[in-house]
Enzyme design. Structure first.
Site, short mmCIF file in Angstrom:
data_model
loop_
_atom_site.label_atom_id
_atom_site.label_comp_id
_atom_site.label_asym_id
_atom_site.label_seq_id
_atom_site.Cartn_x
_atom_site.Cartn_y
_atom_site.Cartn_z
N GLY A 40 58.12 27.75 32.77
CA GLY A 40 56.89 28.53 32.62
C GLY A 40 55.89 28.31 33.74
N VAL A 86 42.65 27.93 39.75
CA VAL A 86 42.98 27.18 40.97
C VAL A 86 43.45 25.77 40.63
CG1 VAL A 86 42.12 26.36 43.18
CG2 VAL A 86 41.27 28.51 42.26
N VAL A 126 44.21 40.23 22.19
CA VAL A 126 44.84 41.48 22.61
C VAL A 126 46.13 41.12 23.35
CG1 VAL A 126 44.69 43.48 24.16
CG2 VAL A 126 42.74 42.86 22.73
N LYS A 148 44.08 34.22 39.31
CA LYS A 148 43.70 33.95 40.71
C LYS A 148 43.76 35.18 41.59
CE LYS A 148 47.90 32.59 39.45
NZ LYS A 148 48.72 31.55 38.94
N LYS A 199 44.54 31.35 45.74
CA LYS A 199 43.77 30.15 45.37
C LYS A 199 42.94 29.66 46.56
CE LYS A 199 47.14 28.89 41.83
NZ LYS A 199 48.45 28.29 41.58
N1 HSE Z 1 52.71 30.04 39.36
C1 HSE Z 1 51.60 29.17 39.48
C2 HSE Z 1 52.08 27.87 40.08
C3 HSE Z 1 51.00 28.91 38.13
O1 HSE Z 1 53.30 27.65 40.13
O2 HSE Z 1 51.28 27.08 40.55
C4 HSE Z 1 49.70 28.19 38.17
O3 HSE Z 1 48.71 28.91 38.85
#
Ligand code: HSE
Length: 393
Positions: A178, A123, A36, A96, A196
């Site tokens: 990313g 996490v 999806v 998270k 986390k």
């Molecule tokens: N944005 C998060 C980080 C991605 O930079 O750790 C992983 O949880």
């Protein structure tokens, strides 16, 4: 060989694609029946009939026994996860925020419906910390857990400290690679690390803490003066969440930048890597290190959860059942470095003790002891542009 998993997957972004790349190289007793996605117009590398924008195609499909939830929106993820768990499907999630905000309710739903929710990928990316806290440290007294839980902010700090890159450029790179959240304030403001931390603390101490009650101050107000200060003293600034037992009945939790020296294991954790330091009564100090963000590292953790489901693995939340006497507290004194712009700001803060003061032309700071509750109460004043706070030892 374990149960055959028929998977419905929500989201096909960085982690979803990373997971798919890994799955297709393996012979596993599973099939991804449907994805999806939000944007039907986006060009995909897989056959079009695998994709839909209609969540019901997964949630109402009785053949699908496993939902993999990898979307960005925590509210939508919560609805999907609840529906799936209540309809007898197991869920693997890397969300998270969703898990931190709703862990208590999600635990109850799992117990009531006999389904399992696993979230190792939520996490510290590829680092297997949740299952270790659940299983390996099942009977260990844990004094403290800290580390680098956010890859993006660590990436930014590495670029600033090691390559003298401007903050904005480093953040842009973390986004392009990313690692960053769609709203990078979650990374640099310490929110992601806080979610986390809430999950880690829950599996370490058997407590449920509302993330809104946990202090988080990030690295977004970091200035050149702070970098110069740290470098002159041979220190680095890292964004560190901490869960720590302050006595047999209370733990403190917070996320703050911290000035650390080269003796600290986290000193050399650079870029998007994460590190988790566990201080235990008998095992003593242990250190986990690995990639904390990115499609393949996070995808590998998600796959590990999927594989564990084939054999009926579930979190038992034993500490939650047994540890009702442990409470969360904010009554804890910290040593901090505080750079401030206006003298008035400093006057509004109640330090227990100030041990060092510096008043230069472009740079004013104090080092002293302050209570965690005072920082929480005055967060809006402390975390204003022109100020920067970091824990210091
Ligand atoms: N944005 C998060 C980080 C991605 O930079 O750790 C992983 O949880």
């Amino acid at each position: 060989m374990g149960e055959r998993l028929i998977i419905g997957m929500f989201g096909f972004g960085v982690v979803g694609q990373g997971l798919y790349d890994i799955i297709k190289t393996k012979k596993l007793n599973l099939e991804i029946k449907k994805f999806v996605i939000k944007n039907a117009a986006k060009k995909r590398t897989l056959p079009a009939d695998l994709f839909t924008t209609d969540a019901e195609e997964i949630l109402s499909d009785t053949e699908i026994n496993t939902v993999v939830e990898l979307i960005d929106n925590a509210d939508a993820a919560f609805e999907i996860t609840k529906r799936a768990l209540k309809s007898g499907k197991n869920v693997v999630s890397a969300n998270k925020k969703m898990i931190a905000l709703h862990l208590e309710e999600l635990t109850q739903i799992q117990q009531e419906y006999g389904t399992a929710l696993l979230y190792e990928g939520a996490v510290c990316g590829s680092i297997p910390i949740i299952r270790n806290l659940e299983e390996y440290y099942d009977n260990e007294l844990l004094y403290a857990i800290t580390g680098i839980f956010n890859g993006s902010s660590n990436y930014i700090l590495s670029k600033i400290f090691n390559e003298n890159k401007p903050y904005e450029e480093a953040l842009k790179q973390a986004q392009e690679l990313g690692f960053a959240e769609s709203d990078p304030t979650l990374d640099v403001g310490g929110f992601d690390a806080k979610y986390k931390l809430a999950i880690v603390a829950s599996h370490a101490y058997g407590i449920y803490v509302n993330p809104d009650d946990i202090l988080n101050i990030g690295i977004d107000k970091l200035g050149y003066q702070d970098i110069r200060f740290a470098k002159e003293k041979g220190l680095k600034i890292k964004l560190l969440p901490l869960a720590k037992e302050i006595n047999q009945h209370q733990v403190v939790l917070y996320v703050l930048p911290r000035l650390i020296d080269a003796d600290n294991m986290l000193f050399n954790v650079e870029n998007e890597n994460n590190g988790v330091l566990v201080k235990a009564a008998f095992a003593d100090e242990q250190f986990f290190y690995g990639k904390g963000a990115g499609g393949h590292p996070t995808g590998s953790a998600v796959l590990s959860d999927i594989a564990a489901l084939r054999y009926g693995y579930r979190y038992e939340y034993k500490k939650h059942i047994e540890a009702s006497q442990i409470a969360y507290s904010n009554d804890y004194n910290l040593q901090v470095y505080f750079r401030y712009e206006h003298e008035n700001t400093l006057n509004q803060l109640k330090f227990n003790q100030i041990t060092e003061r510096f008043y230069g032309s472009d740079f004013h700071y104090v080092i002293g002891e302050i209570n965690l509750q005072e920082i929480l109460d005055k967060k809006d004043i402390i975390d204003q542009t022109g100020n920067f706070i970091a824990e210091i030892f």
